[in-house]
Design a protein around this motif. Structure first.
Motif, PDB file in Angstrom:
ATOM      1  N   PRO A 138     104.263 -11.285  81.267  1.00 48.25           N
ATOM      2  CA  PRO A 138     103.124 -10.435  80.936  1.00 48.25           C
ATOM      3  C   PRO A 138     102.960 -10.235  79.429  1.00 48.25           C
ATOM      4  O   PRO A 138     103.872 -10.485  78.632  1.00 48.25           O
ATOM      5  N   VAL A 139     101.768  -9.775  79.053  1.00 50.90           N
ATOM      6  CA  VAL A 139     101.529  -9.215  77.728  1.00 50.90           C
ATOM      7  C   VAL A 139     101.206  -7.732  77.909  1.00 50.90           C
ATOM      8  O   VAL A 139     100.840  -7.289  79.002  1.00 50.90           O
ATOM      9  N   LEU A 140     101.341  -6.980  76.846  1.00 49.56           N
ATOM     10  CA  LEU A 140     101.061  -5.541  76.900  1.00 49.56           C
ATOM     11  C   LEU A 140      99.566  -5.279  76.957  1.00 49.56           C
ATOM     12  O   LEU A 140      98.786  -5.840  76.177  1.00 49.56           O
ATOM     13  N   GLY A 141      99.156  -4.404  77.883  1.00 52.93           N
ATOM     14  CA  GLY A 141      97.791  -3.912  77.917  1.00 52.93           C
ATOM     15  C   GLY A 141      97.713  -2.535  77.286  1.00 52.93           C
ATOM     16  O   GLY A 141      98.738  -1.910  76.998  1.00 52.93           O
ATOM     17  N   ASN A 142      96.509  -2.034  77.072  1.00 52.76           N
ATOM     18  CA  ASN A 142      96.372  -0.716  76.449  1.00 52.76           C
ATOM     19  C   ASN A 142      96.991   0.381  77.314  1.00 52.76           C
ATOM     20  O   ASN A 142      97.629   1.308  76.796  1.00 52.76           O
ATOM     21  N   HIS A 143      96.871   0.277  78.644  1.00 53.34           N
ATOM     22  CA  HIS A 143      97.454   1.292  79.521  1.00 53.34           C
ATOM     23  C   HIS A 143      98.981   1.247  79.524  1.00 53.34           C
ATOM     24  O   HIS A 143      99.620   2.245  79.865  1.00 53.34           O
ATOM     25  N   ASP A 144      99.545   0.110  79.154  1.00 57.63           N
ATOM     26  CA  ASP A 144     101.003   0.006  79.074  1.00 57.63           C
ATOM     27  C   ASP A 144     101.564   0.732  77.852  1.00 57.63           C
ATOM     28  O   ASP A 144     102.779   0.915  77.747  1.00 57.63           O
ATOM     29  N   TYR A 145     100.677   1.148  76.947  1.00 54.37           N
ATOM     30  CA  TYR A 145     101.068   1.919  75.761  1.00 54.37           C
ATOM     31  C   TYR A 145     100.697   3.401  75.869  1.00 54.37           C
ATOM     32  O   TYR A 145     101.146   4.214  75.076  1.00 54.37           O
ATOM     33  N   TYR A 146      99.828   3.758  76.830  1.00 54.66           N
ATOM     34  CA  TYR A 146      99.289   5.118  76.882  1.00 54.66           C
ATOM     35  C   TYR A 146     100.350   6.143  77.278  1.00 54.66           C
ATOM     36  O   TYR A 146     101.303   5.843  78.005  1.00 54.66           O
ATOM     37  N   ASP A 147     100.121   7.360  76.810  1.00 56.78           N
ATOM     38  CA  ASP A 147     100.844   8.535  77.296  1.00 56.78           C
ATOM     39  C   ASP A 147      99.816   9.565  77.733  1.00 56.78           C
ATOM     40  O   ASP A 147      98.656   9.520  77.307  1.00 56.78           O
ATOM     41  N   LEU A 148     100.224  10.489  78.587  1.00 54.59           N
ATOM     42  CA  LEU A 148      99.333  11.579  78.959  1.00 54.59           C
ATOM     43  C   LEU A 148      99.193  12.549  77.786  1.00 54.59           C
ATOM     44  O   LEU A 148     100.156  12.818  77.081  1.00 54.59           O
ATOM     45  N   ALA A 149      97.972  13.050  77.587  1.00 54.13           N
ATOM     46  CA  ALA A 149      97.783  14.124  76.626  1.00 54.13           C
ATOM     47  C   ALA A 149      98.653  15.305  77.063  1.00 54.13           C
ATOM     48  O   ALA A 149      98.842  15.536  78.264  1.00 54.13           O
ATOM     49  N   PRO A 150      99.232  16.075  76.114  1.00 57.46           N
ATOM     50  CA  PRO A 150     100.202  17.124  76.463  1.00 57.46           C
ATOM     51  C   PRO A 150      99.739  18.088  77.542  1.00 57.46           C
ATOM     52  O   PRO A 150     100.476  18.375  78.488  1.00 57.46           O
ATOM     53  N   ILE A 151      98.498  18.595  77.449  1.00 55.98           N
ATOM     54  CA  ILE A 151      98.039  19.570  78.438  1.00 55.98           C
ATOM     55  C   ILE A 151      97.875  18.912  79.809  1.00 55.98           C
ATOM     56  O   ILE A 151      98.182  19.497  80.846  1.00 55.98           O
TER      57      ILE A 151
END
Length: 525
Positions: A138-151
């Motif tokens: 695989p290659v990295l997608g944007n969702h593979d880098y995302y985190d949830l916003a704190p709230i």
């Protein structure tokens, strides 16, 4: 409000470099190239210019659908092609929505269990200890880098047990943690040398980095034993074809800082209003799975458009020059190597696409221009050698939730007369083609519009060949024996209907050579 956070480019580069101990003294002392991969495949003639095929899928990592699973169905469609496939390329977004470790079991391991050692007992597989029985790259997608916003993370954690109990809003497809800025992907697929104790690093490197390529040592990929990627971007060779896998997430910084800031803020406000309406509607659709799916698709689209606008508003992102230089130098070396007969690029963000939400985004235009600059530099370095050959033979991408095959016209750059395939319709929400049609144009310095690309096939949310229904997809790519490189694409398409799945068999598509494209487009224009 952002539902997810996307780390700055500088942080992505820094965190991933730390994970692989980038250019650690023990690595440099051994002459190890941390961007090369040698795949061990007993019985396959990887060094000869023989015919072979490989498989492609992307944007697949959802666990939302409780009564049917598009990723699982597409995975099953690939199984008849698996045994003799040289490898599988995944174009990114392995796990939605924020690449969280808690989602890997249902969203990745479960649908692709036949590719994993111990897949019969998939529920017991540790997402940080994946071993593949066939090369799965695989290659990295944007969702593979995302985190949830704190709230959002706090709310998701507090409500997760209730959501699971009630089964509504469970399809948000997230727990309460994110990807750790790509850390979950790294631990699932990459060789995370930072986890190796310093006292054991020398022995580890000598055991796993013993393959040789052009006089340099590199990581050995051994199906059934050690199936790790050396870095967030990498290259490998099979049967004389060089494959360059890119991390496009660090190559999409907006090109211009001259956007109308007031207009961008107005557009951002409009997106916020749409997002609030979508969230409200979603909270009322507790039982209608079809309506909830569409609302979730819309919500994910709005979130990506919001992040794109924010990047344009805060234009100060760094450019990943190191990766661009690596790609340029690698392509030049490949063209000068008589044992290399072709070049394929795979990345997440598509440089050309006609999907309605992606075709004009800053991300798309940014990766297009940066790739063009690299290809122009390659052609300049090759000089006369570049006149009668393509710089790259095929570019594979995802991100846009569709299957699309395009060809570029004479763009005036190194990406002219090139074949492009977008494979991002393998399980998550599908998208329609833009209303403006299948041809892409760019403004020239004289104010005129010049056609730069044309779409020959588009399969997505409303595909006419299946009565306007959703058509999920993957690709089989066949490479012929010898030179010049002949490529044939076979779309593997499945249409979801109320009473089940309908398999669509398409004829293979022979990709034309550069001189054939020149003739085709000169006649059409």
């Amino acid at each position: 409000m952002n539902l997810a956070s996307d780390p700055p480019i500088e942080r992505k580069i820094m965190r991933m470099a730390h994970r692989v101990r980038w250019q650690h003294p023990a690595i440099s002392a051994r002459g190890i190239d941390q961007t090369r991969l040698m795949i061990e495949q007993p019985g396959m003639h990887s060094k000869e210019h023989s015919a072979f095929h490989f498989l492609v899928l992307g944007d697949s990592g959802t666990g939302r659908h409780r009564r049917h699973s598009p990723p699982r169905h597409i995975a099953e469609r690939l199984l008849p092609h698996k045994d003799k496939a040289a490898f599988l390329l995944h174009t990114g977004d392995v796990v939605y929505l924020v690449g969280a470790a808690a989602q890997y079991r249902n969203n990745f391991i479960r649908p692709y269990r036949e590719w994993l050692c111990g897949g019969d007992d998939w529920e017991s597989i540790n997402p940080q200890n994946l071993v593949f029985n066939k090369p799965f790259l695989p290659v990295l997608g944007n969702h593979d880098y995302y985190d949830l916003a704190p709230i959002i993370s706090a709310l998701a954690g507090l409500t997760l047990p209730l959501r699971r109990y009630l089964q509504w809003f469970h399809d948000v497809d997230t727990g309460w943690r994110g990807s750790d800025q790509g850390g979950c992907f790294a631990h699932a697929f990459m060789d995370v040398l930072s986890d190796v104790p310093s006292s054991q690093l020398d022995d580890y490197l000598d055991r796993h980095y013993k393959a040789e390529w052009d006089g340099q040592r590199c990581l050995q990929y051994q199906p059934g034993y050690h199936t790790r990627l050396p870095n967030r971007y990498y290259r490998f060779r099979h049967a004389g074809v060089d494959v360059f896998a890119l991390d496009s997430n660090t190559l999409i910084a907006p090109l211009s800082s001259h956007d109308d800031q007031g207009l961008l803020r107005q557009q951002l406000k409009s997106l916020d209003e749409k997002q609030n309406r979508c969230l409200k509607a979603l909270s009322l659709q507790t039982r209608d799975e079809q309506k909830r799916d569409r609302l979730m698709d819309d919500l994910e689209t709005l979130q990506e458009e919001r992040l794109d606008l924010q990047r344009r508003l805060h234009h100060h992102a760094a450019e990943d020059g190191e990766q661009l230089t690596w790609l340029r130098d690698g392509l030049i070396a490949s063209h000068r190597d008589p044992s290399a007969r072709g070049r394929i690029l795979t990345l997440h963000h598509p440089p050309y696409v006609t999907e309605r939400t992606k075709w004009s985004q800053a991300d798309t235009l940014g990766i297009r221009q940066r790739l063009r600059n690299v290809l122009d530099d390659v052609n300049t370095a090759l000089g006369k050698q570049s006149r009668n050959i393509r710089t790259v033979d095929l570019v594979l991408s995802g991100h846009a939730h569709c299957l699309e095959i395009l060809r570029t016209h004479d763009t005036g750059h190194g990406d002219s007369f090139t074949n492009w395939a977008v494979c991002g319709g393998s399980g998550y929400s599908l998208r329609d083609q833009r209303g403006q049609g299948p041809h892409l144009s760019e403004s020239q310095s004289n104010g005129k519009q010049q056609r730069v690309a044309s779409s020959d096939l588009y399969v997505g949310r409303s595909w006419a060949d299946c009565d306007g229904g959703k058509a999920y997809s993957a690709l089989r790519v066949d490479i012929s024996e010898g030179v010049p490189l002949q490529i044939r694409l076979t779309p593997l398409i499945s249409n979801r209907k109320e009473d089940g799945w309908n398999e669509v068999t398409m004829d293979p598509i022979e990709l034309p050579q550069a001189d054939q494209l020149k003739t085709m487009f000169s006649t059409a224009d």
